[in-house]
Each structure stands twice: as structure tokens, then as C-alpha cells.
Design an enzyme around this catalytic site. Structure first.
Site, PDB file in Angstrom:
ATOM      1  N   HIS A  71      56.254  47.520  44.533  1.00  0.00           N
ATOM      2  CA  HIS A  71      56.272  45.753  44.470  1.00  0.00           C
ATOM      3  C   HIS A  71      56.384  45.349  45.708  1.00  0.00           C
ATOM      4  O   HIS A  71      55.595  44.427  45.982  1.00  0.00           O
ATOM      5  CB  HIS A  71      57.518  45.730  43.279  1.00  0.00           C
ATOM      6  CG  HIS A  71      57.121  44.019  43.113  1.00  0.00           C
ATOM      7  ND1 HIS A  71      56.212  43.503  42.413  1.00  0.00           N
ATOM      8  CD2 HIS A  71      57.762  42.787  43.592  1.00  0.00           C
ATOM      9  CE1 HIS A  71      56.115  42.266  42.394  1.00  0.00           C
ATOM     10  NE2 HIS A  71      57.171  41.726  43.216  1.00  0.00           N
ATOM     11  N   TYR A  92      54.004  42.261  48.112  1.00  0.00           N
ATOM     12  CA  TYR A  92      54.572  41.311  49.059  1.00  0.00           C
ATOM     13  C   TYR A  92      53.907  41.761  50.683  1.00  0.00           C
ATOM     14  O   TYR A  92      53.778  40.767  51.185  1.00  0.00           O
ATOM     15  CB  TYR A  92      55.953  41.262  48.970  1.00  0.00           C
ATOM     16  CG  TYR A  92      56.513  40.509  47.581  1.00  0.00           C
ATOM     17  CD1 TYR A  92      55.575  40.339  46.640  1.00  0.00           C
ATOM     18  CD2 TYR A  92      57.820  40.534  47.559  1.00  0.00           C
ATOM     19  CE1 TYR A  92      56.441  39.590  45.609  1.00  0.00           C
ATOM     20  CE2 TYR A  92      58.349  39.990  46.513  1.00  0.00           C
ATOM     21  CZ  TYR A  92      57.428  39.708  45.092  1.00  0.00           C
ATOM     22  OH  TYR A  92      58.080  39.178  44.307  1.00  0.00           O
ATOM     23  N   HIS A 119      45.262  39.895  36.775  1.00  0.00           N
ATOM     24  CA  HIS A 119      46.364  39.068  37.504  1.00  0.00           C
ATOM     25  C   HIS A 119      46.078  39.433  38.862  1.00  0.00           C
ATOM     26  O   HIS A 119      46.281  38.712  40.010  1.00  0.00           O
ATOM     27  CB  HIS A 119      47.671  39.476  36.697  1.00  0.00           C
ATOM     28  CG  HIS A 119      48.810  39.583  37.971  1.00  0.00           C
ATOM     29  ND1 HIS A 119      49.193  38.122  38.357  1.00  0.00           N
ATOM     30  CD2 HIS A 119      49.570  40.186  38.619  1.00  0.00           C
ATOM     31  CE1 HIS A 119      50.269  38.233  39.159  1.00  0.00           C
ATOM     32  NE2 HIS A 119      50.462  39.568  39.310  1.00  0.00           N
ATOM     33  N   PHE A 120      46.235  40.697  39.152  1.00  0.00           N
ATOM     34  CA  PHE A 120      46.218  41.351  40.731  1.00  0.00           C
ATOM     35  C   PHE A 120      44.799  41.181  41.204  1.00  0.00           C
ATOM     36  O   PHE A 120      44.805  41.074  42.540  1.00  0.00           O
ATOM     37  CB  PHE A 120      46.822  42.810  40.838  1.00  0.00           C
ATOM     38  CG  PHE A 120      46.137  43.723  40.357  1.00  0.00           C
ATOM     39  CD1 PHE A 120      44.758  44.244  40.538  1.00  0.00           C
ATOM     40  CD2 PHE A 120      46.417  44.661  39.448  1.00  0.00           C
ATOM     41  CE1 PHE A 120      44.144  45.457  40.410  1.00  0.00           C
ATOM     42  CE2 PHE A 120      46.203  45.750  38.861  1.00  0.00           C
ATOM     43  CZ  PHE A 120      44.692  45.991  39.466  1.00  0.00           C
ATOM     44  N   HIS A 121      43.740  40.725  40.548  1.00  0.00           N
ATOM     45  CA  HIS A 121      42.376  40.386  41.440  1.00  0.00           C
ATOM     46  C   HIS A 121      42.736  38.808  41.623  1.00  0.00           C
ATOM     47  O   HIS A 121      42.077  38.624  42.711  1.00  0.00           O
ATOM     48  CB  HIS A 121      41.158  40.550  40.243  1.00  0.00           C
ATOM     49  CG  HIS A 121      40.751  41.914  40.530  1.00  0.00           C
ATOM     50  ND1 HIS A 121      41.172  42.873  39.679  1.00  0.00           N
ATOM     51  CD2 HIS A 121      39.817  42.713  41.429  1.00  0.00           C
ATOM     52  CE1 HIS A 121      40.809  44.137  39.929  1.00  0.00           C
ATOM     53  NE2 HIS A 121      39.819  43.897  40.946  1.00  0.00           N
ATOM     54  N   ARG A 140      43.569  48.598  30.258  1.00  0.00           N
ATOM     55  CA  ARG A 140      43.203  48.856  31.623  1.00  0.00           C
ATOM     56  C   ARG A 140      42.961  50.250  31.876  1.00  0.00           C
ATOM     57  O   ARG A 140      43.275  51.045  31.116  1.00  0.00           O
ATOM     58  CB  ARG A 140      44.249  48.063  32.457  1.00  0.00           C
ATOM     59  CG  ARG A 140      45.367  49.014  32.699  1.00  0.00           C
ATOM     60  CD  ARG A 140      46.545  48.362  33.306  1.00  0.00           C
ATOM     61  NE  ARG A 140      46.294  48.481  34.927  1.00  0.00           N
ATOM     62  CZ  ARG A 140      47.207  48.507  35.827  1.00  0.00           C
ATOM     63  NH1 ARG A 140      48.640  48.105  35.503  1.00  0.00           N
ATOM     64  NH2 ARG A 140      47.000  48.604  37.090  1.00  0.00           N
ATOM     65  N   ARG A 141      42.556  50.602  33.109  1.00  0.00           N
ATOM     66  CA  ARG A 141      42.188  51.745  33.709  1.00  0.00           C
ATOM     67  C   ARG A 141      41.236  52.713  33.062  1.00  0.00           C
ATOM     68  O   ARG A 141      40.355  53.568  33.532  1.00  0.00           O
ATOM     69  CB  ARG A 141      43.611  52.648  33.626  1.00  0.00           C
ATOM     70  CG  ARG A 141      44.546  52.172  34.557  1.00  0.00           C
ATOM     71  CD  ARG A 141      45.762  53.213  34.896  1.00  0.00           C
ATOM     72  NE  ARG A 141      46.848  52.766  35.772  1.00  0.00           N
ATOM     73  CZ  ARG A 141      47.884  52.049  35.399  1.00  0.00           C
ATOM     74  NH1 ARG A 141      48.229  52.294  34.023  1.00  0.00           N
ATOM     75  NH2 ARG A 141      48.919  51.603  35.977  1.00  0.00           N
TER      76      ARG A 141
END
Lengths: 457, 77
Positions: free
Chosen positions: A206, A210, A357-359, A422-423
Site C-alpha cells: 500500500h 503512495y 481502479h489502479f489504471h 482479474r489476473r
């Protein structure tokens, strides 16, 4: 002084772009030649998620520190060491991934085993980055000794916060790799504690995200105001936001493990609460950025309600690319709150929603800001200029990237809500009816993917 | 992007590109010294980590099931 490490940073950024290219090609062209899907997926995750970002960030931070507090010759030499060690580790890990010896995805979850060289490579990357950390600390220390009683430059302060976070967080992954994975992959220990390895990974994982975000914040707080012709709204607010991000970046890893058996629900809940604290510095940042925009516009004499907004330098790619990144962080951040909520997480956990989300957050928010930085940092270092033609090309690049990512990420979000995993590689899951609802979104992602690979090359 | 990067590195015309670092507002309030108390903030960070992780990690170690042997299939090595 700054000219002296032209080579250093440009090499880093050069490496970064080359790797980007590799991904584009491997993602699209190598697959037909019988290379495993999971190998490609690992390459994509490791190269873009870990290598490109880390090299860019460390190079950018060196340049920030050099500009604000200075870099001695000795420190520059040490910086080269950090660069070469990280590069060696990267090459080791990449070779293993590319030869199919480490198709363990970038989270390298146990009990999937990779070749030991892959883990050694990871360890070297981390050790190399620690050298960079201590050089940055030393730079600030020397500056503070020479300028007693003064507050340190804002950007140097921010870099230091980011590096403190990085060094504390990467201890977790270092322990996991050195103590758990390496002996296990070499066969010295027969078994591995899966839950412990995953907990240590997310203790690091995590703060890692950041670590990608904070350099973007540095640019938003302390560089964008200059580009739009304004001033920093509040130095103390920026510093406080960074401190809060440091405090609430690490004790939150369980929100990635909400469906994990073996962790007491109370502790998951406590870490979820700590996770949500991050909303405060994030909203502070949003407020501060738009306040800067407005204050700057008003000072320039735009009196209408939104005149200051219309007159922002939209045709300057150094502004436009990071701005799109900021906008993307609005849905990106909201999605993050959904992911970290225990109940809602149950719906989207391990679906491609998370990938969507993380894209948004990594590939749009952070990477577009990094591109915006590259447009002035590289010519600054190579003693050249960003010509109007290249500026225009940059704008086209940013916009195509945005459109592609938006289509792809939206499709991922929807498909995830419908339960698309996913994956995993394509599967019909024994012909389940639910699977049919995923297909059109899968195709939308594919075409969008082609679309956004264009601007990256 | 790679094309632009190569242009900027090797082919763009010579010149000086600004390194844009913004300054503070002139009438800004002074920044509190407290914000630069590194010992304090690092201590709080470590304190929070110890609070959030010590007990659960201890429990993970105490109650862990037998460990797993390595898997090289379906994916892995």
C-alpha cells in the site's frame, strides 16, 4: 551543478521509456508466438508498476534535491551506485520473467514459486533504492546544518517524507523476500507461511502506491503553480498533507486482504479506519490545487465566476497532462474508498474492477503527471527546448492516452461489477451464463488498449 | 511518447528549458516549526505501525496452519 548529473537522470528516464516500449510490444506482438499469458501479465505489472515508476521517481527526486538543497560530488558517486545496483536487479528479475521462469505476477504471491534469481533481483532493486534514500537524507541533513534555523525547501521536505515512507515500507518486503522467499525457492526450507508472506507484501504494497502518488503531489503543489504563473497557496498545508500521508500510508495493508482468512476481523476494521484517514490529506490537496488556480487567475484580473478556469494554460502540455491526472484522481480516489470498505470490497474483490481502479490512479493520475514532468525535465537536463511542435505532439499524446485509458478503465469497472475476474487468462468457466455478460467489456478493453498503446510509442 | 522523448533528448534545438519551482505567496503565514520535527513524526509513524500490526502478526504466527510447499504449476517457474 545540476548540469553535472544530466546524464544520470536522463539515463533513468531513458531507461524508463525504453521499458515502456518493451511493454507495448510484448503486450501486443509476442503473445501469438506461444508465450504464456501469465508471463506477459507479469512483465506488464513488474515493468510498468515497479520498474518504470521507481526509476522515474528516484531520478526525479534526485533532480529536485539537487535543485533545492544541492548534491555533492561524493553524493553523486553514491547515486550512481544506487542506479547501477537497481539496474542490475531489474535486469536479473526481467530476464527471469521474460524466460518464463518467474510468471508469478507482480504481487509474487506464495505458493507460486519463481526462480531464485528473480527474488535476488528484487532484493537488489530495494537495496539500490535504499542507497538513494540515504543520499537524499544526507543532502537535507547537510543543508540544514549549513542553514541553521531555516525551514527546509518545500520540495526537499516532500522528497524526504516520501523516502521515509519508502524505507519503512520496503523493510516489510525485504524481510519477506530474504527470510521467506529466497530460502524457500532455493529449497532450504520446505514450506512457506503464505499468510505471513502476503501480509508482509501488503505492508509494503500500500505505501508503494503512495510512493507513486506523492511525486505527482510534489509536482501539483510546488511545480504546477509556477507553470500557470502563480504562487504556492500554503506551504504549511502542503507539509501537513505530506505528514498525514506518511502517517496513514503504512498501517493499512489489511484493506488489501479483507477476504483473507486468518486475520481477525477487528484488526481488519482498525486498519480500514486508518485507511480512510487518507481522505483528509487528499481533499486538502484537491482544495489547495483549485484554490491555487483561482487565486492565480484572479490576480491576473479575471473577475467572472469561472474566467480563471477558462484561462488556465490549456495549450501547455506541462500543465495539461498533470491536470488530466488530477481530474482522473476524482473517480480514482472514490473507487479507492469503495475498495477499502469491507462490505463493498466483498463485491469487487479479485474482480477486474480493481484493475480498472489502479489504471485510473496509476496509469492516469501518476503517469500522466510524470509525462507532464518529462516534457520539461528532459529538455532541461539535455540543454534543449520543448518546441511548439513537440508541445503540440505532447498534447495529442496526452489526449489519446486519456481517451484510451477512460474507455479501458470504464469497461474494467463495469465488467468487474458483473463479476469478471482479474489476473486470470480467458476462460468460459464451464459455459456459465454470467460469463457472456463480460465479453463485450473485454472487447472494449482490448480496443482501448490498442488505442492507448499508440500514444505511448 | 517514446518518440517525443528521443526528440527531446537528442534532436530538439539547443536552449534553456526552465526548471519550474514555484515560490510561496509573499504574505504567507510562517510555517510552524513543528512540521519539521522529524523525530516526532517518525515516532508517530512507527507507533501507528506497531499498534496496527503487532497483535495480528503475532496471531498469524501463533495460529498458522502448516506452511505450503512451492507450486510451479499452473503458473510460476
Amino acid at each position: 551543478m545540476a548540469f553535472m548529473y544530466v546524464t544520470f537522470t536522463s539515463l533513468l528516464v531513458g531507461g524508463l521509456m525504453g521499458l515502456l516500449q518493451t511493454f507495448v510490444r510484448s503486450g501486443k506482438y509476442t503473445l501469438p508466438f506461444g508465450i504464456d499469458y501469465y508471463t506477459i501479465l507479469t512483465v506488464h505489472g513488474v515493468i510498468l508498476g515497479l520498474v518504470m515508476t521507481t526509476f522515474f521517481i528516484i531520478g526525479f527526486q534526485f533532480s529536485l534535491m539537487g535543485k533545492t538543497v544541492g548534491l555533492t560530488d561524493k553524493q553523486r558517486k553514491a547515486a550512481w551506485w544506487s542506479f547501477w545496483i537497481m539496474l542490475a536487479g531489474t535486469i536479473m528479475a526481467s530476464v527471469m520473467v521474460l524466460t518464463g521462469q518467474a510468471s508469478v505476477l507482480y504481487t509474487f504471491y506464495a505458493p507460486l514459486r519463481a526462480h531464485p534469481v528473480f527474488y535476488f533481483g528484487l532484493a537488489l532493486v530495494i537495496i539500490g533504492s535504499w542507497i538513494a534514500v540515504f543520499i537524499n537524507f544526507r543532502q537535507l541533513y547537510l543543508w540544514r546544518k549549513a542553514n541553521k534555523g531555516q525551514k527546509s525547501p518545500l520540495l526537499a521536505y516532500m522528497v524526504t517524507i516520501n523516502m521515509i515512507m519508502w524505507v519503512i515500507a520496503s523493510l516489510g518486503v525485504a524481510v519477506s523476500v530474504l527470510v521467506l522467499f529466497i530460502p524457500w525457492s532455493l529449497g532450504y526450507t520446505a514450506t512457506i507461511n503464505v499468510l505471513l508472506s502476503r501480509t508482509l507484501f501488503w505492508y509494503f504494497g500500500h505505501p508503494l502506491v503512495y510512493f507513486w502518488l506523492l511525486p505527482a503531489y510534489m509536482a501539483w503543489y510546488a511545480i504546477i503553480p509556477k507553470i500557470i504563473g502563480g504562487k504556492i497557496l500554503s506551504d504549511s498545508l502542503a507539509r501537513l498533507a505530506f505528514i498525514l500521508l506518511l502517517l496513514f500510508s503504512i498501517p493499512v495493508g489489511f484493506h488489501h486482504q479483507l477476504t483473507e482468512p486468518g486475520i481477525d476481523a477487528t484488526w481488519k476494521f482498525i486498519q480500514v479506519v486508518l485507511t480512510f484517514m487518507v481522505v483528509i490529506p487528499t481533499l486538502m490537496t484537491a482544495f489547495s490545487i483549485f484554490a491555487t488556480f483561482e487565486a492565480t487567475g484572479r490576480k491576473k484580473g479575471y473577475t467572472t465566476l469561472f474566467g480563471w478556469f477558462r484561462k488556465l494554460p490549456w495549450k501547455d502540455v506541462r500543465f495539461l497532462a498533470p491536470f488530466i491526472g488530477m481530474v482522473a484522481f476524482i473517480p480514482g480516489g472514490a473507487g479507492g474508498i469503495i475498495n477499502a470498505s469491507h462490505q463493498m470490497n466483498a463485491l469487487i474483490h479479485n474482480t477486474i474492477w480493481v484493475t480498472g481502479h489502479f489504471h485510473l490512479t496509476a496509469a492516469m493520475t501518476s503517469v500522466l503527471t510524470f509525462f507532464g514532468i518529462t516534457y520539461w525535465l528532459v529538455p532541461h537536463l539535455t540543454g534543449r527546448r520543448l518546441t511548439p511542435r513537440l508541445n503540440k505532439l505532447g498534447i495529442i499524446q496526452s489526449l489519446t492516452w486519456t481517451v484510451g485509458m477512460l474507455i479501458m478503465s470504464t469497461a474494467m469497472h463495469i465488467q468487474g461489477l458483473l463479476g469478471g475476474p482479474r489476473r486470470s487468462n480467458f476462460s468460459e468457466y464451464a459455459g456459465g451464463a454470467q460469463v457472456d455478460t463480460w465479453i463485450s467489456y473485454q472487447m472494449a478493453q482490448e480496443s482501448a488498449d490498442r488505442f492507448s498503446s499508440l500514444p505511448s510509442s | 511518447m517514446v518518440y517525443i522523448f528521443i526528440q527531446l533528448t537528442f534532436f530538439a534545438p539547443r536552449g534553456v528549458e526552465e526548471y519550474p519551482i514555484a515560490e510561496e505567496e509573499e504574505d504567507a503565514e510562517p510555517t510552524p516549526k513543528l512540521l519539521e520535527n522529524w523525530v516526532l513524526w517518525i515516532a508517530i509513524t512507527i507507533g501507528l505501525i506497531l499498534f496496527a500490526y503487532t497483535i495480528p502478526v503475532f496471531e498469524i504466527l501463533q495460529h498458522s496452519p502448516p506452511g505450503s510447499p512451492p507450486f510451479d504449476w499452473p503458473i510460476g517457474k
